[in-house]
Design a protein around this motif. Structure first.
Motif, PDB file in Angstrom:
ATOM      1  N   LEU A  90      -7.585  31.822 -21.694  1.00  0.00           N
ATOM      2  CA  LEU A  90      -7.861  31.543 -23.103  1.00  0.00           C
ATOM      3  C   LEU A  90      -9.254  31.953 -23.534  1.00  0.00           C
ATOM      4  CD1 LEU A  90      -6.086  28.144 -23.795  1.00  0.00           C
ATOM      5  CD2 LEU A  90      -5.299  30.485 -24.143  1.00  0.00           C
ATOM      6  N   LEU A  93      -9.500  35.311 -25.170  1.00  0.00           N
ATOM      7  CA  LEU A  93      -8.784  35.392 -26.443  1.00  0.00           C
ATOM      8  C   LEU A  93      -9.534  34.643 -27.538  1.00  0.00           C
ATOM      9  CD1 LEU A  93      -5.109  34.825 -25.184  1.00  0.00           C
ATOM     10  CD2 LEU A  93      -6.324  36.990 -25.515  1.00  0.00           C
ATOM     11  N   LEU A  94     -10.197  33.552 -27.157  1.00  0.00           N
ATOM     12  CA  LEU A  94     -10.945  32.760 -28.138  1.00  0.00           C
ATOM     13  C   LEU A  94     -12.194  33.484 -28.627  1.00  0.00           C
ATOM     14  CD1 LEU A  94     -10.502  29.329 -26.406  1.00  0.00           C
ATOM     15  CD2 LEU A  94     -10.002  29.763 -28.828  1.00  0.00           C
ATOM     16  N   GLU A  95     -12.690  34.421 -27.823  1.00  0.00           N
ATOM     17  CA  GLU A  95     -13.900  35.132 -28.222  1.00  0.00           C
ATOM     18  C   GLU A  95     -13.606  36.509 -28.794  1.00  0.00           C
ATOM     19  OE1 GLU A  95     -16.884  35.227 -25.248  1.00  0.00           O
ATOM     20  OE2 GLU A  95     -16.892  33.055 -24.966  1.00  0.00           O
ATOM     21  N   GLY A  96     -12.334  36.807 -29.006  1.00  0.00           N
ATOM     22  CA  GLY A  96     -12.007  38.138 -29.515  1.00  0.00           C
ATOM     23  C   GLY A  96     -12.190  39.214 -28.465  1.00  0.00           C
ATOM     24  N   ARG A  97     -12.128  38.817 -27.197  1.00  0.00           N
ATOM     25  CA  ARG A  97     -12.320  39.781 -26.115  1.00  0.00           C
ATOM     26  C   ARG A  97     -11.014  40.088 -25.394  1.00  0.00           C
ATOM     27  NH1 ARG A  97     -17.768  40.327 -24.586  1.00  0.00           N
ATOM     28  NH2 ARG A  97     -19.124  38.901 -25.714  1.00  0.00           N
ATOM     29  N   TYR A 139      -5.419  43.890 -26.465  1.00  0.00           N
ATOM     30  CA  TYR A 139      -4.063  44.166 -26.931  1.00  0.00           C
ATOM     31  C   TYR A 139      -3.884  45.684 -26.960  1.00  0.00           C
ATOM     32  CZ  TYR A 139      -4.505  39.300 -28.348  1.00  0.00           C
ATOM     33  OH  TYR A 139      -4.710  37.953 -28.342  1.00  0.00           O
ATOM     34  N   SER A 186      -3.012  47.520 -29.291  1.00  0.00           N
ATOM     35  CA  SER A 186      -3.621  48.128 -30.475  1.00  0.00           C
ATOM     36  C   SER A 186      -5.128  48.335 -30.302  1.00  0.00           C
ATOM     37  CB  SER A 186      -3.316  47.288 -31.722  1.00  0.00           C
ATOM     38  OG  SER A 186      -3.433  45.917 -31.439  1.00  0.00           O
ATOM     39  N   ASP A 187      -5.733  47.670 -29.321  1.00  0.00           N
ATOM     40  CA  ASP A 187      -7.176  47.848 -29.076  1.00  0.00           C
ATOM     41  C   ASP A 187      -7.477  49.034 -28.165  1.00  0.00           C
ATOM     42  OD1 ASP A 187      -7.503  45.440 -30.439  1.00  0.00           O
ATOM     43  OD2 ASP A 187      -7.551  44.247 -28.607  1.00  0.00           O
ATOM     44  N   GLY A 237       0.406  40.419 -28.530  1.00  0.00           N
ATOM     45  CA  GLY A 237       0.265  39.573 -29.724  1.00  0.00           C
ATOM     46  C   GLY A 237       1.581  39.006 -30.226  1.00  0.00           C
ATOM     47  N   ILE A 282     -15.744  37.592 -35.045  1.00  0.00           N
ATOM     48  CA  ILE A 282     -15.541  36.633 -33.959  1.00  0.00           C
ATOM     49  C   ILE A 282     -16.513  36.887 -32.809  1.00  0.00           C
ATOM     50  CG2 ILE A 282     -13.699  38.033 -32.868  1.00  0.00           C
ATOM     51  CD1 ILE A 282     -13.870  34.178 -32.953  1.00  0.00           C
ATOM     52  N   SER A 292     -19.082  34.001 -31.624  1.00  0.00           N
ATOM     53  CA  SER A 292     -18.925  33.566 -30.227  1.00  0.00           C
ATOM     54  C   SER A 292     -20.253  33.678 -29.494  1.00  0.00           C
ATOM     55  CB  SER A 292     -17.887  34.423 -29.502  1.00  0.00           C
ATOM     56  OG  SER A 292     -16.627  34.280 -30.092  1.00  0.00           O
ATOM     57  N   CYS A 309      -0.486  33.515 -28.025  1.00  0.00           N
ATOM     58  CA  CYS A 309      -0.814  34.931 -27.806  1.00  0.00           C
ATOM     59  C   CYS A 309      -2.253  35.229 -28.179  1.00  0.00           C
ATOM     60  CB  CYS A 309       0.136  35.832 -28.581  1.00  0.00           C
ATOM     61  SG  CYS A 309      -0.231  36.010 -30.335  1.00  0.00           S
TER      62      CYS A 309
END
Ligand code: FES
Ligand code: FES
Lengths: 794, 162
Positions: free
Chosen positions: A27, A30-34, A37, A39-40, A258, B79, B83, B103
């Motif tokens: 987690l 994912l919580l830090e935008g790291r 996916y 698409s990235d 996602g 973000i 962060s 997800c």
């Protein structure tokens, strides 16, 4: 605590992680935008593909003129279906165990005919997505419109023109079942209730659209595919097969995904076109569907019309169910899982919770000129549950019995197992009555009824709805393998002790947010006796994990988890023999707890780090004929039962505003039995997420088409999805009936929420509208439908 | 398409950025593709799902509906920025503890929206939390856990027990 046989004891040790709500290890990023996916992902020399899509539901492609488009800035190539067919062979979405199922060959890009709005007719590859879109607008396609068959009943009508002329009709698949004495049962009934249930077509709306990056490296003769998929090995096989490669030449990597829910377990023409284009153009090619493309080409689901009848005696005994189900699946059966499974499931599941011996069913699956449908979360369950539970409520109303009472009298008794349903489904052990009693206590059923009566006097229309259900989980080879699909029903896990004393587990299941990584880590940590934080899980890479099925049909914990458990136990035994050699004792006298080898008294003797150090760096100090094996691999596939059925019950409390027709969800409850719960928090959140997907179907979601096969609301402003403001809190509780087939005893939980939510809400709305004599048999329950039902509008 | 480019200068997560952008490029693509800030996600590109939420001059905006050129002279926070600064560490911890993401695709923008609410309302009710987050679509969680995590963070910020 009940007595269990020896291998299970480790599940219940004081330091067991089984049954604990530990947080998921993945987690943080994912919580830090790291997260990463698809698409990235961006690779050197990567080009972007955009598809030119048919604006017609059915049309012959007369000509494609790409000369102008090829002059566009940044354009790498414009490729037609005929050209791509030289690189990628077509496929046929049938399975041999679905007898009679037919479907024509489907190409990655339509070759001479488009059969639905959105089917790709050409591909434009350019340096950027924007440039590819610019050029796509300059591809001139001349079409000749063909007759459109959009509605399933038009497709099934006698004399309807077949969409695929070679087949002679539009029936892709038909199944009939007739068990017991159905006619006699209806003749004996004190009351018969019937309805035609209508289920709108809807779709998955994963927040990250389907995405793929394909990278053919001619120097290595290998194709690396980054894909948000639930089944990497299945994709490896299919990509290899249709591109004429060996499986070993294809690597499928699945990083963060996602959202999936069944949407990302199928073979999409766009994906096959993208991998073929990479091979053709010898460079990485990326495709990320935009939202309109998602609505037009992600599989749709449901779209059923099901006539149902129930025969009941005055004492509440249900004598028989009968259904006639029709569904429209678009012009092709989807590869490789087919589009007949949902209708087949409806036949399998209707009446499933009840001790009813007489059952007749017919299901017809029609071709039509709309987007394809296939397996989306809870395949067939919401339909079967809504039909069954809708009929049970109507039967109760017909004989003047409380909906709870009629269920108490007909649900399979908790002590009747093993049992079999009229449709032939085998149940190892279920807990319908325990679940029902538990939910009634949670919701305080009597109090709700009293409140309902009180408010009704004030002109407030509240309703309570209940829906019992069964859920298919842990599918064996009976689901796909026996039909000839190379889709593994088995999963594997390799668990090793690394040189630092940490544990690494490679598993064939995948993660799309359910918590697969956490579950596997908990199981392995417990099996070995290691601290959770010292376990790392690797998944989603066909080059680096054992072969296996992946994560779909609620199989991750039950099948992948069991493989990990067995691998972990095997590694534990291997570690103990190393420890015994070092400590000069018997392995049987030792155990592992908290990362330490302990003796019979529980005293720590030596740490896993020290075992690893000696085994890897000082094997010279071990006995001369002793070889340490610090990796263990195990596989598991369920064999005794085709599926591990689970059960549960949902209840909804709602209020209908009879002036506006709006349905307000007040509270929602779920009790379900997924066997042993490995991580209660993750199970609860699976259920809540599933419930909300079911509530979306109940109230909002609908892929609206006109008679010409045009989708009218292919965007998120017009296709309504559940948002936080309209959703209720959802209370979840469990009954635990572990399956005895596996040591872990876990069954699946991914479908339960979606299976019963719409049925509970529909029953609640009909309960609220009872004073108006109104009964609605259609979802979504739009304000318009409600107002029509109560006669406020016509 | 015209080849005209627009020079912009802005601040992104506290760092100065100078760039030339196509007039039609939206802020989400600029952040993701030009700056590599892939924590800002794209879900619909037509302003409904909320996955692309970023802070522009302190307010959460939809980066798919904002042109990169419109951010000229502004300060953008993503973000990654919030962060690294630790501004929402407690909210992130609450999301983790409560499994308020599956997800994780909606999560970056969900966190920014939640922080926006918590900055203006120290004690939001569950209904106010649901209302405020109603522009952020989440397909996975069913929202309940997200509401719990935001409520818990508010309670802790008010000095409640952890
Ligand atoms: S991507 Fe911007 S609102 Fe959906
Ligand atoms: S966690 Fe998947 S969309 Fe919210």
């Amino acid at each position: 605590m009940t007595e269990r046989t020896s291998p299970l004891s480790a599940l219940d040790r004081p330091n067991s992680y089984i049954g604990r709500a530990v947080p998921r290890p993945n987690l943080g990023r994912l919580l830090e935008g790291r997260g990463q996916y698809v698409s990235d992902i961006s690779l050197p020399r990567m080009a972007h593909v955009v598809f030119v899509r048919s604006p017609y539901a059915h049309a012959r492609i007369v000509s494609i003129d790409a000369a102008d488009a090829r002059k566009g800035k940044g354009v790498v190539a414009v490729v037609t279906g005929a050209e791509l067919a030289n690189v990628c062979t077509p496929w046929v979405g049938v399975l041999t165990h679905l007898k009679g199922l037919k479907s024509p060959p489907q190409h990655a890009i339509a070759v001479d005919r488009a059969c639905w709005v959105g089917e790709a007719v050409a591909a434009v590859v350019a340096a950027s997505r924007a440039e590819a879109e610019d050029a796509a607008a300059r591809v001139l396609v001349e079409y000749e419109e063909l007759p459109v068959t959009a509605d399933m009943d038009d497709a099934l009508a006698a004399g309807a023109a077949p969409i695929h002329p070679d087949f002679g009709d539009n029936i892709a698949f038909e199944r009939r079942l007739d068990v017991g004495e159905v006619d006699a049962a209806f003749a004996q009934a004190d009351a018969v209730a019937e309805a035609e249930f209508v289920f709108a077509r809807h779709t998955g709306v994963t927040l990250e659209a389907r995405s793929i990056v394909a990278d053919w490296n001619p120097g290595e003769q290998r194709l690396t595919v980054y894909q948000g998929t639930q089944a990497p090995h299945m994709m490896q096989n299919i990509i290899a097969r249709h591109l004429g490669l060996a499986e070993a030449q294809v690597r499928v990597l699945c990083k963060d995904v996602g959202g999936s829910f069944g949407i990302k377990v199928h073979v999409y023409a766009d994906d096959m076109a993208t991998v073929a284009l990479s091979k053709l153009l010898k460079r990485p090619v990326k495709h990320v569907a935009d939202r309109v493309e998602s609505f037009l080409t992600d599989i749709h689901a449901r779209d059923h019309r099901c006539k149902g009848r129930v025969a009941v005696r005055k004492d509440g005994t249900i004598l028989a169910f009968e259904i006639d189900d029709r569904t429209g699946i678009g012009p092709y059966s989807v590869y490789p899982r087919t589009s007949a499974i949902e209708a087949n499931q409806v036949v399998n599941l209707v009446g499933g919770p009840y001790a009813v011996k007489n059952y007749r069913a017919r299901a017809r699956v029609a071709f039509q000129n709309k987007n394809v449908t296939c397996q989306y979360r809870a395949v067939g369950h919401p339909i079967a549950c809504s039909v069954t539970e809708g009929l049970v409520d109507r039967a109760a109303a017909a004989i003047g019995m409380d909906p709870v009472e009629i269920r108490r009298r007909n649900l399979l008794p908790d002590d009747c197992y093993p049992a079999e349903s009229a449709a032939g489904m085998k149940f190892e052990a279920l807990s319908h009555h325990a679940a029902l009693e538990k939910i009634l206590a949670m919701m305080d059923y009597e109090a709700l009824r009293a409140e309902q009566a009180r408010l009704r006097e004030q002109g407030v229309y509240r309703g309570v709805g209940i829906a019992s259900f069964i859920e298919v989980t842990n599918p064996s080879a009976a689901f796909y393998g026996v039909g000839g699909a190379r889709i593994s029903s088995q999963d594997g896990a390799a668990v090793r002790l690394d040189a630092s004393g940490a544990i690494v587990c490679q598993t064939s299941i995948t993660e799309q947010g359910q918590g697969s990584e956490a579950i596997i880590a908990q199981v392995v940590a417990t099996a070995v006796g290691a601290p959770l934080e010292r376990v790392r899980v690797i998944l989603g890479d066909t080059d680096n994990v054992p072969y296996g099925g992946g994560t779909w049909a609620s199989r991750g914990a039950g099948i992948g988890g069991e493989a990990a458990w067995r691998a972990g136990r095997a590694l534990r035994d291997n570690i103990l023999s190393v420890a015994a050699a070092i400590l000069q004792t018997e392995a049987a006298a030792l155990d592992i707890a908290g990362g330490e080898i302990v003796d019979a008294e529980g005293h720590a003797r030596i740490g896993l780090d020290e075992i690893a150090r000696i085994a890897y760096f000082r094997p010279d100090t071990l006995p001369p004929d002793f070889q340490a094996e610090l990796i263990a691999t195990r596989h598991y596939a369920p064999r005794k039962f085709p599926f591990a059925f689970t059960n549960g019950v949902q209840a909804a409390s709602i209020e209908v505003d009879v002036r506006t027709g709006f349905v307000k969800l007040l509270r929602h409850w779920v009790v379900e039995d997924c066997g042993r719960v490995i991580n209660p928090q993750l199970v609860d959140e699976q259920i809540r997420g599933g419930v909300v997907q079911g509530l979306g179907a109940a109230l909002f979601e609908h892929c609206r088409y006109d008679e010409r096969g045009q989708m009218l609301n292919a965007n998120m402003a017009d296709y309504l999805v559940p948002m936080a403001g309209e959703m209720p809190d959802i209370e979840v509780a469990h009954v635990e009936t572990p399956t005895q087939e596996s040591e872990l005893g876990a069954k699946g939980a991914g479908e339960a929420g979606t299976a019963g939510a719409a049925a509970a809400v529909a029953n609640a709305v009909n309960d609220a509208l009872a004073p108006f004599g109104a009964v609605i048999s259609e979802i979504p329950l739009t304000p318009e439908l409600v107002l029509r039902a109560i006669g406020a509008i016509s | 398409m015209s080849a005209r480019r627009i020079r912009i200068s802005l601040e992104v997560n506290g760092e100065p950025v100078e760039a030339e952008v196509a007039p039609r490029q939206h802020l989400a693509d600029f952040l993701r593709e030009t700056l590599g800030l892939t924590g800002t996600h794209i879900g619909c590109e037509h302003g409904v799902c909320g996955a692309c939420g970023v802070r522009l001059d302190g307010a959460v905006v939809r980066a798919c509906l904002t042109l990169a050129a419109q951010a000229d002279g502004g300060a953008v926070e993503t973000i990654e920025g919030v962060s690294d600064s630790g501004e929402i560490a407690d909210l992130q911890a609450a999301f983790e503890k409560r499994n308020a993401l599956q997800c994780g695709y909606c999560t970056p923008a969900m966190l920014l929206s939640a922080q926006e609410l918590l900055l203006e309302n120290a004690a939001p009710s569950r209904e106010e939390i649901r209302d405020h987050l109603s522009g952020n679509y989440c397909r996975c969680t069913g929202y309940h856990a997200i509401v719990d995590a935001v409520e818990e963070t508010a309670r802790q910020r008010r000095g409640g027990p952890a």
